[in-house]
Design a protein around this motif. Structure first.
Motif, short mmCIF file in Angstrom:
data_model
loop_
_atom_site.label_atom_id
_atom_site.label_comp_id
_atom_site.label_asym_id
_atom_site.label_seq_id
_atom_site.Cartn_x
_atom_site.Cartn_y
_atom_site.Cartn_z
N PRO A 25 -37.28 13.67 73.54
CA PRO A 25 -38.55 13.85 72.81
C PRO A 25 -38.57 13.16 71.46
O PRO A 25 -39.56 12.52 71.08
N GLY A 26 -37.48 13.27 70.71
CA GLY A 26 -37.42 12.67 69.39
C GLY A 26 -37.37 11.16 69.43
O GLY A 26 -38.05 10.48 68.64
N ILE A 27 -36.58 10.61 70.33
CA ILE A 27 -36.48 9.16 70.44
C ILE A 27 -37.80 8.58 70.93
O ILE A 27 -38.24 7.53 70.45
N ARG A 28 -38.44 9.25 71.86
CA ARG A 28 -39.76 8.79 72.33
C ARG A 28 -40.73 8.73 71.15
O ARG A 28 -41.45 7.74 70.97
N ALA A 29 -40.75 9.78 70.33
CA ALA A 29 -41.65 9.81 69.18
C ALA A 29 -41.33 8.70 68.19
O ALA A 29 -42.24 8.06 67.62
N CYS A 30 -40.05 8.42 67.99
CA CYS A 30 -39.67 7.39 67.03
C CYS A 30 -40.02 6.00 67.56
O CYS A 30 -40.49 5.14 66.78
N TYR A 31 -39.82 5.75 68.84
CA TYR A 31 -40.22 4.46 69.40
C TYR A 31 -41.73 4.26 69.30
O TYR A 31 -42.21 3.15 69.01
N ARG A 32 -42.50 5.30 69.54
CA ARG A 32 -43.95 5.17 69.45
C ARG A 32 -44.38 4.87 68.01
O ARG A 32 -45.27 4.06 67.77
N ALA A 33 -43.71 5.51 67.06
CA ALA A 33 -44.01 5.25 65.65
C ALA A 33 -43.62 3.82 65.26
O ALA A 33 -44.32 3.15 64.50
N LEU A 34 -42.48 3.36 65.80
CA LEU A 34 -42.04 1.99 65.52
C LEU A 34 -43.03 0.98 66.11
O LEU A 34 -43.36 -0.02 65.46
N ALA A 35 -43.51 1.25 67.31
CA ALA A 35 -44.50 0.37 67.93
C ALA A 35 -45.77 0.31 67.09
O ALA A 35 -46.34 -0.77 66.87
N THR A 38 -45.10 -1.71 63.80
CA THR A 38 -44.85 -3.14 63.94
C THR A 38 -45.92 -3.86 64.75
O THR A 38 -45.95 -5.09 64.78
N GLY A 39 -46.79 -3.10 65.44
CA GLY A 39 -47.77 -3.72 66.30
C GLY A 39 -47.18 -4.33 67.56
O GLY A 39 -47.80 -5.19 68.20
N THR A 40 -45.99 -3.88 67.94
CA THR A 40 -45.29 -4.39 69.11
C THR A 40 -45.30 -3.35 70.22
O THR A 40 -44.99 -2.18 69.97
N PHE A 41 -45.63 -3.76 71.43
CA PHE A 41 -45.62 -2.82 72.55
C PHE A 41 -44.18 -2.40 72.86
O PHE A 41 -43.28 -3.24 73.01
N ILE A 42 -43.95 -1.10 72.95
CA ILE A 42 -42.68 -0.53 73.40
C ILE A 42 -43.01 0.55 74.41
O ILE A 42 -43.80 1.46 74.10
N ASP A 43 -42.46 0.46 75.59
CA ASP A 43 -42.66 1.51 76.60
C ASP A 43 -41.65 2.62 76.29
O ASP A 43 -40.51 2.61 76.78
N ALA A 44 -42.06 3.57 75.47
CA ALA A 44 -41.16 4.62 75.02
C ALA A 44 -40.69 5.50 76.17
O ALA A 44 -39.54 5.96 76.18
N ASP A 45 -41.57 5.73 77.15
CA ASP A 45 -41.17 6.55 78.30
C ASP A 45 -40.06 5.88 79.09
O ASP A 45 -39.15 6.55 79.60
N LEU A 46 -40.14 4.56 79.22
CA LEU A 46 -39.08 3.84 79.91
C LEU A 46 -37.80 3.83 79.07
O LEU A 46 -36.70 4.04 79.60
N ALA A 47 -37.94 3.61 77.78
CA ALA A 47 -36.77 3.51 76.92
C ALA A 47 -35.91 4.77 76.96
O ALA A 47 -34.68 4.69 76.95
N ASN A 61 -35.18 -5.55 74.34
CA ASN A 61 -36.19 -5.62 75.40
C ASN A 61 -37.60 -5.79 74.85
O ASN A 61 -38.51 -6.15 75.60
N TRP A 62 -37.79 -5.55 73.56
CA TRP A 62 -39.13 -5.51 72.98
C TRP A 62 -39.34 -6.47 71.81
O TRP A 62 -40.49 -6.78 71.47
N PHE A 63 -38.24 -6.92 71.19
CA PHE A 63 -38.35 -7.79 70.02
C PHE A 63 -37.51 -9.05 70.22
O PHE A 63 -36.48 -9.02 70.92
#
Length: 216
Positions: A25-35, A38-47, A61-63
């Motif tokens: 849950p925390g990593i998903r939230a952090c990836y979504r905030a990072l996306a 930065t304006g970069t798509f990150i599939d947080a659920d996959l990550a 995989n994203w940058f």
């Protein structure tokens, strides 16, 4: 028949993500905030299905490769605000650490996670190992395990099995991460447990000199 020979209390190493804590849950939230930042798509659920290896491997995989070090620094700086509070301990985590201590052993956490953030998770959850070592993955974890004379390493990932092998330690795996019992056995782990709730009983048997059955 000769009775089993008791073993001395060991130093036991534990992985962190998906072994002691459910960090999804925390990593998903952090990836979504990072996306968003930065304006970069990150599939947080996959990550979050691929937790275990170093952060840079996922960010690649994203940058673009040249941007990964800066994105890793940004992610780590954002992490405390987004990832600590939503992350729970996995069932049996506190009891596993307590079982090692009750047996007279030492418990340490050896993780690929950035060490300051790993410590924040443990402090937030009230889990108090004797030592925490971060920023290490797979065979590199074996260096820390050897330095602390760990005889057992508990993890959830194939990389954790490699870590135990590199350290000459017994590999105990829990099927709470991305790999099931059959995959963990095929990778050469010594013991498979369904989760850490089974660890105190296993440790008691191990210290009593019983054979190492697979429990999952």
């Amino acid at each position: 028949m000769a009775s089993p020979t008791a073993r001395p209390a060991p130093t036991v190493g534990f992985d962190l993500d998906m072994t002691l804590i459910d960090s999804r849950p925390g990593i998903r939230a952090c990836y979504r905030a990072l996306a968003e930042r930065t304006g970069t798509f990150i599939d947080a659920d996959l990550a979050v299905t691929r937790l275990g290896p170093p952060l840079a491997e996922e960010l690649a995989n994203w940058f673009p490769a040249a941007d990964v070090p800066a994105m890793a620094d940004l992610y780590r700086s954002m992490y405390p605000a987004y990832a600590i509070t939503p992350t729970p301990a996995l069932p049996g985590a506190r009891e596993a650490i307590a079982a090692v201590r009750a047996a007279g052993g030492r418990a340490l956490v050896v993780t690929a996670k950035y060490e300051p953030n790993a410590k924040l998770h443990l402090e937030h959850l009230g889990i108090e190992p004797d030592a925490v070592v971060g920023d290490l993955w797979a065979e590199a974890k074996g260096v820390a395990l050897r330095e602390h004379a760990a005889g057992v390493y508990v993890g959830d990932h194939l990389g954790d099995i490699r870590a135990a092998r590199a350290a000459g330690a017994l590999s105990v795996t829990v099927a709470t991460g991305p790999f099931g019992p059959d995959e963990l056995r095929a990778a050469g782990t010594d013991v498979v447990l369904t989760d850490l709730t089974a660890f105190p009983e296993w440790l008691a048997g191990h210290l009593a000199g019983e054979p190492e059955p697979s429990r999952a």
